[in-house]
Design an enzyme around this catalytic site. Sequence first.
Site, short mmCIF file in Angstrom:
data_model
loop_
_atom_site.label_atom_id
_atom_site.label_comp_id
_atom_site.label_asym_id
_atom_site.label_seq_id
_atom_site.Cartn_x
_atom_site.Cartn_y
_atom_site.Cartn_z
N CYS A 239 65.51 2.00 18.77
CA CYS A 239 66.67 1.10 18.70
C CYS A 239 66.90 0.38 20.03
O CYS A 239 66.12 -0.47 20.39
CB CYS A 239 67.90 1.88 18.24
SG CYS A 239 67.72 2.49 16.56
N HIS A 324 65.66 4.29 12.77
CA HIS A 324 65.79 5.67 13.23
C HIS A 324 64.73 6.55 12.58
O HIS A 324 64.84 6.94 11.42
CB HIS A 324 67.19 6.21 12.91
CG HIS A 324 68.22 5.78 13.89
ND1 HIS A 324 68.38 6.40 15.12
CD2 HIS A 324 69.12 4.78 13.87
CE1 HIS A 324 69.34 5.80 15.80
NE2 HIS A 324 69.80 4.81 15.07
N GLU A 326 64.08 9.67 13.11
CA GLU A 326 64.54 11.03 12.83
C GLU A 326 65.20 11.14 11.46
O GLU A 326 65.46 12.24 10.97
CB GLU A 326 65.50 11.52 13.93
CG GLU A 326 66.92 10.99 13.84
CD GLU A 326 67.05 9.55 14.32
OE1 GLU A 326 68.17 9.00 14.24
OE2 GLU A 326 66.05 8.97 14.78
#
Length: 355
Positions: A239, A324, A326
């Site tokens: 990001c 993202h 994760e």
Amino acid sequence: MEAFLIFEDGEVFPGRWIGSPKESPGEVVFTTGMTGYQEVMTDPSYSGQIVTFTYPLIGNYGKVPGESESKFPSCAGIVVNEWCKDSDHLGKWLDAWNIPAIAGVDTRAVVRKVRETGPIRGVISTHPRIQLEKWPDPLSLQWVNRVSVQKPVSYPSLGPNPFHVVLIDFGVKTSIINTLLQRGCRVTVVPWFTEPDELEQLAPDGLLFSNGPGDPKAFQPYLNRWASLVTQIPTMGICLGHQLLALILGADTERLAFGHRGSNHPVRETETERVWITSQNHGYTVCPSSLDHLAWKVTHLHVNDGSVEGMAHRQYPIFSVQFHPEAHPGPADSMPLFDRFIEMMKEKKQVMVHG
């Protein structure tokens, strides 16, 4: 009690208070996720922003232990259409952290306005008129300073022979740290302002530039301090970290019309042509025309607007993504991006050992 969301152009959206009244200005943004409101409220990347939820009912499963992405909510405010009556504990939690929240707002109309006007600021207030003397500065580093650690924090490895990841914290989500730990890494989280020689003294096997709030160009005075490190040490960016790596190595960033915020953004992996469904939260993007394609390979593109969602350097051990990782994006059989990061560290260490 009556509450108001007032845009900087004077348009007013009435609502009612969740918790006690308090005034708060910020950029008005919206998120399209149907679940995960607690994760959104505690995502440090929302620091300084008034978050509008497009899903009509918020708070229906209360506040769940272990689902926060940081120790406290750091957004400037919360705007919802309907607030679940059984979410009193969640409302008190926001109130305890001095986060204003209002319900009963026509969130569809708010989203239409943000989409039509682009980046726009607003205030949550008890009065239907703006009474601010000064708007917050979008280029201020106060947003990152608020959510970054102020001294190094170490997380021991859960496995043998760990790789040491030094995570430069611009507002990291807890899930990112947990994902590295689950893969056996030892993690040292350091403040974003850590000096290069201090980073080198930590002897990292890899660097991770985290997510975070604000305009990446706020960091322009600091970009040179990272340049020599990322060209030598395997580096991953997420990001804001993705945008900063682009700036560090000579590319440019720009503001999106109204940002990508939600849990179902389609992203095309350029090598396989497969579409990943990703979680995102950002208002800036890397300018495609600024990338030297002899140096960079674009690895991911947003299906809806074609913006750069991932890139890898052809010479240096660097890659980054705008979404993202994760949050487990992509097809089930795709190589997880954190595993790719570990492979980079492994390859680097093998070269150092065998020459």
